[in-house]
Design an enzyme around this catalytic site. Structure first.
Site, PDB file in Angstrom:
ATOM      1  N   THR A   1       3.548  10.986   2.355  1.00  0.00           N
ATOM      2  CA  THR A   1       2.103  11.040   2.602  1.00  0.00           C
ATOM      3  C   THR A   1       1.667  12.480   2.830  1.00  0.00           C
ATOM      4  OG1 THR A   1       0.329  10.280   4.086  1.00  0.00           O
ATOM      5  CG2 THR A   1       2.459  10.624   5.092  1.00  0.00           C
TER       6      THR A   1
ATOM      7  N   ASP B   1      -1.106   2.944   1.441  1.00  0.00           N
ATOM      8  CA  ASP B   1      -2.463   3.159   0.961  1.00  0.00           C
ATOM      9  C   ASP B   1      -3.382   2.327   1.843  1.00  0.00           C
ATOM     10  OD1 ASP B   1      -4.165   4.521  -0.854  1.00  0.00           O
ATOM     11  OD2 ASP B   1      -4.590   2.617  -1.829  1.00  0.00           O
TER      12      ASP B   1
END
Ligand code: ITT
Length: 188
Positions: A7, A65
């Site tokens: 991320t 997500d």
């Protein structure tokens, strides 16, 4: 045991570290850009992203997500949450909601986990309300304008407490349950 958290968002890594510490799983932050396909389905973004990451030879990782879906805005910013956060920001969302009575919203978090050659994809949800002003300086992203209990925003509660009810916390619980069911981690 070690999992990479892929991320660009250090706030997510902090939450994963807290959630997995009890299981003795170490989380390592890895910034590895991958394509986020344009679709209305978070799990499709995750699944395609995982294919790309695996094709680069990276294994044993988590991708995440997430998005904020506001009822009165017909689910906006939803899959466009990252873009909305970068452009109009929390102030812009509050502006869109000025005078709106229905403050209902939900966070959704889809986690994709590649571990020991297995793939698990789970989604966690957290319902709450959009506050009328920004409050708190903890957390990240939309935390200062989202309240799960209608009293404090996620930016006003410690990470461990946010994890107890949050979309990410709920997704992690589903993930750990499935990892245990498949015998990937020990525990009842
Ligand atoms: P990566 O895609 O690199 O993991 P990102 O921050 O872009 O990082 P997402 O696309 O999943 O992550 O998130 C969309 C937006 O929603 C982004 O602006 C986040 O800051 C925000 N967001 C995600 N989870 C959140 C949470 O738990 N609390 C507040 N905002 C959150």
């Amino acid at each position: 045991m070690r999992l990479k958290v892929i991320t660009s968002n250090p706030g997510k890594v902090e939450e994963y570290r807290r959630s997995f510490s009890d299981l003795g799983i170490e989380m390592e932050h890895l910034r590895l850009p991958y394509d986020e396909v344009q679709t209305s389905d978070l799990s499709e973004v995750v699944s395609k992203g995982m294919d790309e990451i695996v094709s680069k030879g990276v294994r044993d990782f988590i991708v995440d997500d997430s998005g904020l879906f506001v009822d009165s805005l017909k689910g906006f910013p939803g899959v466009w949450s990252a873009y909305a956060q970068k452009t109009i920001g929390n102030k812009g969302i509050l502006k869109l909601m000025e005078g709106v009575e229905d403050r209902g919203a939900e966070f959704r978090c889809c986690i994709g986990c590649d571990f020991a050659g297995e793939r698990i994809i789970v989604t966690g949800v957290c319902r709450g309300v959009i506050t009328c002003s920004e409050k708190g300086d903890g957390g990240f992203g939309f935390d200062p304008i989202f309240s799960e209990d209608g009293v404090r925003t996620f930016a006003e509660v410690p990470t461990a407490e946010k994890n107890e009810t949050s979309h990410r916390g709920n997704a992690v619980r589903l993930l750990i349950e499935e990892m245990k069911r498949r015998g990937l981690v020990r525990g009842r």
